[in-house]
Design a protein around this motif. Structure first.
Motif, PDB file in Angstrom:
ATOM      1  N   ASN A 118       0.797  -1.239  -0.066  1.00 18.67           N
ATOM      2  CA  ASN A 118      -0.087  -0.032  -0.055  1.00 18.67           C
ATOM      3  C   ASN A 118       0.839   1.170   0.078  1.00 18.67           C
ATOM      4  O   ASN A 118       0.264   2.470   0.106  1.00 18.67           O
ATOM      5  CB  ASN A 118      -1.026  -0.042   1.207  1.00 18.67           C
ATOM      6  N   ALA A 119       2.151   1.057  -0.138  1.00 22.44           N
ATOM      7  CA  ALA A 119       3.229   2.131  -0.242  1.00 22.44           C
ATOM      8  C   ALA A 119       2.756   3.327  -1.388  1.00 22.44           C
ATOM      9  O   ALA A 119       2.454   2.813  -2.539  1.00 22.44           O
ATOM     10  CB  ALA A 119       4.637   1.742  -0.102  1.00 22.44           C
ATOM     11  N   TYR A 120       3.165   4.536  -1.331  1.00 19.63           N
ATOM     12  CA  TYR A 120       2.964   5.505  -2.235  1.00 19.63           C
ATOM     13  C   TYR A 120       4.020   6.359  -1.961  1.00 19.63           C
ATOM     14  O   TYR A 120       4.190   7.080  -0.875  1.00 19.63           O
ATOM     15  CB  TYR A 120       1.792   6.453  -2.332  1.00 19.63           C
ATOM     16  N   HIS A 121       5.017   6.716  -3.042  1.00 18.23           N
ATOM     17  CA  HIS A 121       6.366   7.340  -3.045  1.00 18.23           C
ATOM     18  C   HIS A 121       6.411   8.433  -4.165  1.00 18.23           C
ATOM     19  O   HIS A 121       7.286   9.046  -4.119  1.00 18.23           O
ATOM     20  CB  HIS A 121       7.253   6.651  -3.149  1.00 18.23           C
ATOM     21  N   GLY A 122       5.297   8.618  -5.049  1.00 15.69           N
ATOM     22  CA  GLY A 122       5.483   9.612  -5.873  1.00 15.69           C
ATOM     23  C   GLY A 122       4.871   9.316  -7.372  1.00 15.69           C
ATOM     24  O   GLY A 122       4.522   8.031  -7.639  1.00 15.69           O
ATOM     25  N   HIS A 123       4.772  10.170  -8.414  1.00 15.28           N
ATOM     26  CA  HIS A 123       3.998   9.961  -9.566  1.00 15.28           C
ATOM     27  C   HIS A 123       4.892   9.809 -10.790  1.00 15.28           C
ATOM     28  O   HIS A 123       4.377   9.552 -11.977  1.00 15.28           O
ATOM     29  CB  HIS A 123       3.146  11.250  -9.835  1.00 15.28           C
ATOM     30  N   VAL A 124       6.438  10.014 -10.465  1.00 16.00           N
ATOM     31  CA  VAL A 124       7.198   9.651 -11.710  1.00 16.00           C
ATOM     32  C   VAL A 124       7.216   8.317 -11.886  1.00 16.00           C
ATOM     33  O   VAL A 124       6.955   7.348 -11.128  1.00 16.00           O
ATOM     34  CB  VAL A 124       8.461  10.190 -11.632  1.00 16.00           C
ATOM     35  N   TYR A 133       0.366   0.722  -3.905  1.00 17.87           N
ATOM     36  CA  TYR A 133      -0.770   1.715  -3.934  1.00 17.87           C
ATOM     37  C   TYR A 133      -1.266   2.379  -5.065  1.00 17.87           C
ATOM     38  O   TYR A 133      -2.325   2.363  -5.519  1.00 17.87           O
ATOM     39  CB  TYR A 133      -0.472   3.210  -3.280  1.00 17.87           C
ATOM     40  N   LYS A 134      -0.208   2.289  -6.199  1.00 11.02           N
ATOM     41  CA  LYS A 134      -0.618   2.635  -7.606  1.00 11.02           C
ATOM     42  C   LYS A 134      -0.493   1.607  -8.678  1.00 11.02           C
ATOM     43  O   LYS A 134      -1.432   1.107  -9.362  1.00 11.02           O
ATOM     44  CB  LYS A 134       0.469   3.725  -8.032  1.00 11.02           C
ATOM     45  N   PHE A 135       0.512   0.730  -8.339  1.00 11.55           N
ATOM     46  CA  PHE A 135       0.892  -0.351  -9.648  1.00 11.55           C
ATOM     47  C   PHE A 135      -0.078  -1.473  -9.377  1.00 11.55           C
ATOM     48  O   PHE A 135      -0.424  -2.278 -10.313  1.00 11.55           O
ATOM     49  CB  PHE A 135       2.316  -0.712  -9.815  1.00 11.55           C
ATOM     50  N   ASN A 136      -0.691  -1.593  -8.061  1.00  9.11           N
ATOM     51  CA  ASN A 136      -1.849  -2.819  -8.014  1.00  9.11           C
ATOM     52  C   ASN A 136      -2.970  -2.391  -8.857  1.00  9.11           C
ATOM     53  O   ASN A 136      -3.736  -3.260  -9.321  1.00  9.11           O
ATOM     54  CB  ASN A 136      -2.126  -2.841  -6.664  1.00  9.11           C
ATOM     55  N   ALA A 190      19.378  -2.674  -3.500  1.00  4.21           N
ATOM     56  CA  ALA A 190      19.830  -1.399  -3.332  1.00  4.21           C
ATOM     57  C   ALA A 190      19.360  -0.388  -2.217  1.00  4.21           C
ATOM     58  O   ALA A 190      19.772   0.182  -1.379  1.00  4.21           O
ATOM     59  CB  ALA A 190      19.497  -0.715  -4.439  1.00  4.21           C
ATOM     60  N   ALA A 191      18.125  -0.677  -1.971  1.00  2.00           N
ATOM     61  CA  ALA A 191      17.334   0.032  -0.731  1.00  2.00           C
ATOM     62  C   ALA A 191      16.203  -0.539  -0.255  1.00  2.00           C
ATOM     63  O   ALA A 191      15.362  -1.183  -0.972  1.00  2.00           O
ATOM     64  CB  ALA A 191      17.106   1.456  -1.360  1.00  2.00           C
ATOM     65  N   PHE A 192      15.747  -0.341   0.700  1.00  2.28           N
ATOM     66  CA  PHE A 192      14.340  -0.361   1.555  1.00  2.28           C
ATOM     67  C   PHE A 192      13.918   0.915   1.596  1.00  2.28           C
ATOM     68  O   PHE A 192      14.432   1.765   2.332  1.00  2.28           O
ATOM     69  CB  PHE A 192      14.399  -1.111   2.740  1.00  2.28           C
ATOM     70  N   ILE A 193      12.576   1.279   1.226  1.00  2.00           N
ATOM     71  CA  ILE A 193      12.063   2.619   1.670  1.00  2.00           C
ATOM     72  C   ILE A 193      10.587   2.231   1.872  1.00  2.00           C
ATOM     73  O   ILE A 193       9.972   1.679   1.683  1.00  2.00           O
ATOM     74  CB  ILE A 193      11.923   3.273  -0.129  1.00  2.00           C
ATOM     75  N   ALA A 194      10.579   3.258   3.085  1.00  2.00           N
ATOM     76  CA  ALA A 194       9.060   3.414   3.584  1.00  2.00           C
ATOM     77  C   ALA A 194       8.885   4.545   4.085  1.00  2.00           C
ATOM     78  O   ALA A 194       9.852   5.579   4.488  1.00  2.00           O
ATOM     79  CB  ALA A 194       9.096   2.446   4.813  1.00  2.00           C
ATOM     80  N   GLU A 195       7.788   5.014   4.175  1.00  2.00           N
ATOM     81  CA  GLU A 195       7.025   6.319   4.534  1.00  2.00           C
ATOM     82  C   GLU A 195       7.504   5.920   6.501  1.00  2.00           C
ATOM     83  O   GLU A 195       7.125   5.028   6.805  1.00  2.00           O
ATOM     84  CB  GLU A 195       5.784   6.523   4.584  1.00  2.00           C
ATOM     85  N   SER A 196       7.756   7.010   6.808  1.00  2.00           N
ATOM     86  CA  SER A 196       7.919   6.836   8.276  1.00  2.00           C
ATOM     87  C   SER A 196       6.668   6.534   9.067  1.00  2.00           C
ATOM     88  O   SER A 196       6.794   5.965  10.176  1.00  2.00           O
ATOM     89  CB  SER A 196       8.720   8.393   9.002  1.00  2.00           C
ATOM     90  N   MET A 197       5.801   7.053   8.569  1.00  2.00           N
ATOM     91  CA  MET A 197       4.094   6.622   9.006  1.00  2.00           C
ATOM     92  C   MET A 197       3.521   6.674   7.627  1.00  2.00           C
ATOM     93  O   MET A 197       3.561   7.448   6.887  1.00  2.00           O
ATOM     94  CB  MET A 197       3.736   7.519  10.006  1.00  2.00           C
ATOM     95  N   GLN A 198       2.860   5.516   7.423  1.00  2.00           N
ATOM     96  CA  GLN A 198       2.104   5.174   6.069  1.00  2.00           C
ATOM     97  C   GLN A 198       0.838   6.111   5.828  1.00  2.00           C
ATOM     98  O   GLN A 198       0.024   6.066   7.098  1.00  2.00           O
ATOM     99  CB  GLN A 198       1.750   3.846   5.496  1.00  2.00           C
ATOM    100  N   SER A 199       0.800   6.992   4.959  1.00  2.00           N
ATOM    101  CA  SER A 199      -0.318   7.774   4.937  1.00  2.00           C
ATOM    102  C   SER A 199      -1.516   7.280   3.940  1.00  2.00           C
ATOM    103  O   SER A 199      -2.309   6.847   4.443  1.00  2.00           O
ATOM    104  CB  SER A 199       0.199   9.327   4.212  1.00  2.00           C
ATOM    105  N   CYS A 200      -1.137   7.029   2.689  1.00  2.00           N
ATOM    106  CA  CYS A 200      -2.154   6.735   1.830  1.00  2.00           C
ATOM    107  C   CYS A 200      -2.450   5.015   1.922  1.00  2.00           C
ATOM    108  O   CYS A 200      -3.389   4.763   1.864  1.00  2.00           O
ATOM    109  CB  CYS A 200      -1.713   6.758   0.115  1.00  2.00           C
ATOM    110  N   GLY A 201      -1.631   4.274   2.714  1.00  5.93           N
ATOM    111  CA  GLY A 201      -1.722   3.121   3.082  1.00  5.93           C
ATOM    112  C   GLY A 201      -2.650   2.799   4.368  1.00  5.93           C
ATOM    113  O   GLY A 201      -2.839   1.929   4.843  1.00  5.93           O
ATOM    114  N   GLY A 202      -2.969   3.903   4.869  1.00  7.47           N
ATOM    115  CA  GLY A 202      -4.047   4.043   6.003  1.00  7.47           C
ATOM    116  C   GLY A 202      -3.541   4.614   7.510  1.00  7.47           C
ATOM    117  O   GLY A 202      -4.074   3.982   8.431  1.00  7.47           O
ATOM    118  N   GLN A 203      -2.520   5.630   7.378  1.00  8.27           N
ATOM    119  CA  GLN A 203      -2.189   6.069   8.615  1.00  8.27           C
ATOM    120  C   GLN A 203      -1.449   5.128   9.525  1.00  8.27           C
ATOM    121  O   GLN A 203      -1.979   5.074  10.671  1.00  8.27           O
ATOM    122  CB  GLN A 203      -3.454   6.996   9.432  1.00  8.27           C
TER     123      GLN A 203
END
Length: 471
Positions: A118-124, A133-136, A190-203
Motif C-alpha cells: 500500500n506504499a505510495y512514493h510519487g508520480h514519476v 498503492y498505484k501499480f496494483n 539497493a534500498a528499503f524505502i518506507a514512509e516513516s508513517m504510511q499515509s495513503c496506506g491508511g495512517q
C-alpha cells in the motif's frame, strides 16, 4: 479523465484560504482537515513576505553562490542526526524520492528495491514502479522483477496484530526473508524505502523497533534505508521534528526525503543523506544539476517556514492535539497525523467503506473538509495545517459524533459502550507515563478500538457513548 477532484459528486471551487480555513467563490468558510501541504497555515504572512522580498531581489539557479542556500541547509540539517549532513534541493516529493533511488543504486551498484504494501512514493515512472498503492491498480503482472513488497507493519489489520508478542521483529523478519530469497535468485538489494508513517496506506504507525531491525538486515545485504518524510515531517508528529524519530534515538536512516510541508505550498523538496553516500554519487562522474532546486526564493521560503514552526510553537501545538479524537474503530496517530479506521464489525474488522464516504460528504455539508484513504478507503485521514486549534478539534469531533449518531439511528445500528475494555485503555493523556515515550506514541492505538476517554474535547455535562457501526 485521469485527473480527480475532491468531492467529485459536488466539487468545491476554492478561491482563497487563510490559516486553517478555505473559502469558496460564495464566501463560505470551510475548516481544512486535509491540507498537510499548507503546513504553517494557508497564506501565512511571514512566509509570503519572505518570498516577496527575495523575488524582488533575485531568483536564479544554484550555480551561483547565495547565502540563502547555505543558511537553509544549515538550519535544516540541524534538525537531523549528525551523520545526515548533505542536502540535495529539488522541487517535489516525487523528485526527492527519485533522486534517493539514484543515490541508493549508485552506492553499491545494486538495483533491487524493497517497498511496503500500500506504499505510495510519487508520480514519476521510477516511483510508480515501487508504489503498490498505484501499480496494483494496473493488474497482477504490473510489479517489476526488481521490486519486492514487504507486509505493511500494520498491527490493526496486518499479518501480525496487537496481540502478537513482538510485531516489530515479526514484520522485520518478513523483510529478512525477502532479502534471502532475492539473494538466492542472484539479485542484490539497493534500498528499503518506507514512509516513516504510511499515509495513503491508511495512517499506519510502525511498531517501535521495526525500522532498526529492518535497517540491520538491509545494511547486511549492502542496501540503504530510505525514510520518506514527504507527508509526515517538519514537526507534524509533535514531540519529534521527524516521524522516523518515533522509533528511538538509536535509529538513523541513510537517506531522508522531504517535500509537501517544506515550502508551505511552494514547490520545493529536499534529499538529505550521509557524506559517504553523497561522495559515492559524485564518484560516478555524472554531474547532478537541478535548475530550480535550491533557488534563492525557495530557500527563503524554506527558512521562513522553519522560523514560523519555531516562533509559533507549532510542533508544541501538534503535541497538545495528540490523541484528542475519540471517534470510532481503531484510532491511531501522533500529533496532527491521525487515522480513524471505520469498521462495520469490531471483531471481523470489516472495513466500512461506504459509511466513510457518506461521512465525508456529510462533513462537507457542515463545512468541514476531510478525506478517506487506505487500501479499503475506510480510513478518515486527519492531517490539517499545523495551526489547527483545540477549538477546531472540538468542532470536528462534536460534528462527527452527531453525524455518526444520525447514521446509526437511520440504519438501526446500536451504540455500545464497553466499560471493561475502556478500563484497559493505555493511551497517554498526560505528560507522565510509565511506558517509554516512543513506544507509547507508536502503540497507543492498540486498544483504541474500544478506548473512549474524556479528554477535554467534550463538555463535562455531555455524555459521549462509544459509537459503533455494526452489521
Amino acid at each position: 479523465p485521469s485527473c480527480k477532484v475532491f468531492f467529485a459528486k459536488d466539487p468545491l471551487k476554492i478561491v482563497r484560504a487563510q490559516g486553517q480555513y478555505m473559502f469558496d467563490e460564495k464566501g463560505e468558510k470551510y475548516l481544512d482537515c486535509i491540507n498537510n501541504v499548507a503546513h504553517v497555515g494557508h497564506s501565512h504572512p511571514y512566509v509570503i513576505k519572505a518570498a516577496t522580498k527575495q523575488m524582488e531581489l533575485l531568483n536564479t539557479n544554484s550555480r551561483f553562490l547565495h547565502d540563502n542556500l547555505v543558511q537553509y541547509a544549515q538550519r535544516l540539517t540541524a534538525t537531523l542526526p549528525e551523520k545526515l549532513s548533505v542536502c540535495y534541493f529539488v522541487n517535489s516529493g516525487s523528485e526527492a524520492n527519485d533522486l534517493a533511488l539514484r543515490l541508493a543504486r549508485q552506492y553499491h551498484g545494486h538495483q533491487d528495491v524493497i517497498t511496503l504494501e500500500n506504499a505510495y512514493h510519487g508520480h514519476v515512472t521510477s516511483l510508480i514502479d515501487i508504489s503498490p498503492y498505484k501499480f496494483n491498480q494496473l493488474g497482477k503482472d504490473s510489479k517489476k522483477e526488481f521490486v519486492h513488497v514487504a507486509p505493511s507493519p500494520d498491527i490493526y489489520r496486518g499479518k501480525y496484530r496487537e496481540d502478537h508478542p513482538d510485531p516489530a521483529s515479526a514484520y522485520a523478519e518478513e523483510v529478512k526473508k525477502i532479502i534471502e530469497e532475492t539473494q538466492k535468485n542472484g539479485r542484490k538489494i539497493a534500498a528499503f524505502i518506507a514512509e516513516s508513517m504510511q499515509s495513503c496506506g491508511g495512517q499506519v504507525i510502525p511498531p517501535v523497533g521495526y525500522f532498526q531491525k529492518v535497517a540491520e538486515y538491509v545494511h547486511a545485504a549492502g542496501g540503504v534505508f530510505i525514510a520518506d518524510e514527504v507527508q509526515v515531517g517538519f514537526g507534524r508528529v509533535g514531540k519529534h521534528f521527524w516521524a522516523f524519530q518515533l522509533q528511538g534515538e538509536d535509529f538513523v536512516p541513510d537517506i531522508v526525503t522531504m517535500g509537501k510541508p517544506i515550502g508551505n505550498g511552494h514547490p520545493m523538496s529536499c534529499v538529505v543523506t550521509t557524506r559517504e553516500i553523497a561522495e559515492s554519487f559524485g564518484a560516478s562522474g555524472l554531474e547532478y544539476f537541478n535548475t530550480f532546486g535550491g533557488n534563492p526564493v525557495s530557500c527563503a521560503i524554506g527558512l521562513a517556514v522553519l522560523e514560523v514552526i519555531e516562533k509559533e510553537d507549532l510542533q508544541g501545538n501538534a503535541t497538545r492535539q495528540k490523541e484528542k479524537h475519540p471517534l470510532v474503530g481503531d484510532i491511531r496517530g501522533v500529533g496532527l497525523f491521525v487515522g480513524v479506521d471505520l469498521v462495520k464489525d469490531q471483531q471481523k474488522r470489516t472495513p466500512a467503506t461506504a459509511e466513510a464516504l457518506h461521512l465525508i460528504y456529510k462533513l462537507k455539508e457542515h463545512q468541514i473538509l476531510l478525506s478517506a484513504d487506505g487500501p479499503h478507503r475506510n480510513i478518515l485521514k486527519f492531517k490539517p495545517p499545523m495551526c489547527f486549534t483545540m477549538e477546531d478539534a472540538r468542532h470536528v469531533v462534536e460534528t462527527i459524533d452527531a453525524l455518526l449518531t444520525e447514521m446509526e439511528e437511520a440504519t438501526g445500528m446500536k451504540t455500545e459502550n464497553n466499560a471493561s475494555t475502556n478500563a484497559q485503555c493505555k493511551r497517554k493523556t498526560t505528560e507522565g507515563s510509565s511506558q517509554s515515550e516512543g513506544a507509547n506514541e507508536s502503540i497507543g492505538h492498540m486498544n483504541g478500538a474500544a478506548c473512549r476517554q474524556e479528554n477535554g474535547l467534550y463538555s463535562k455535562k455531555r455524555s459521549v457513548p462509544s459509537k459503533r457501526i455494526r452489521t
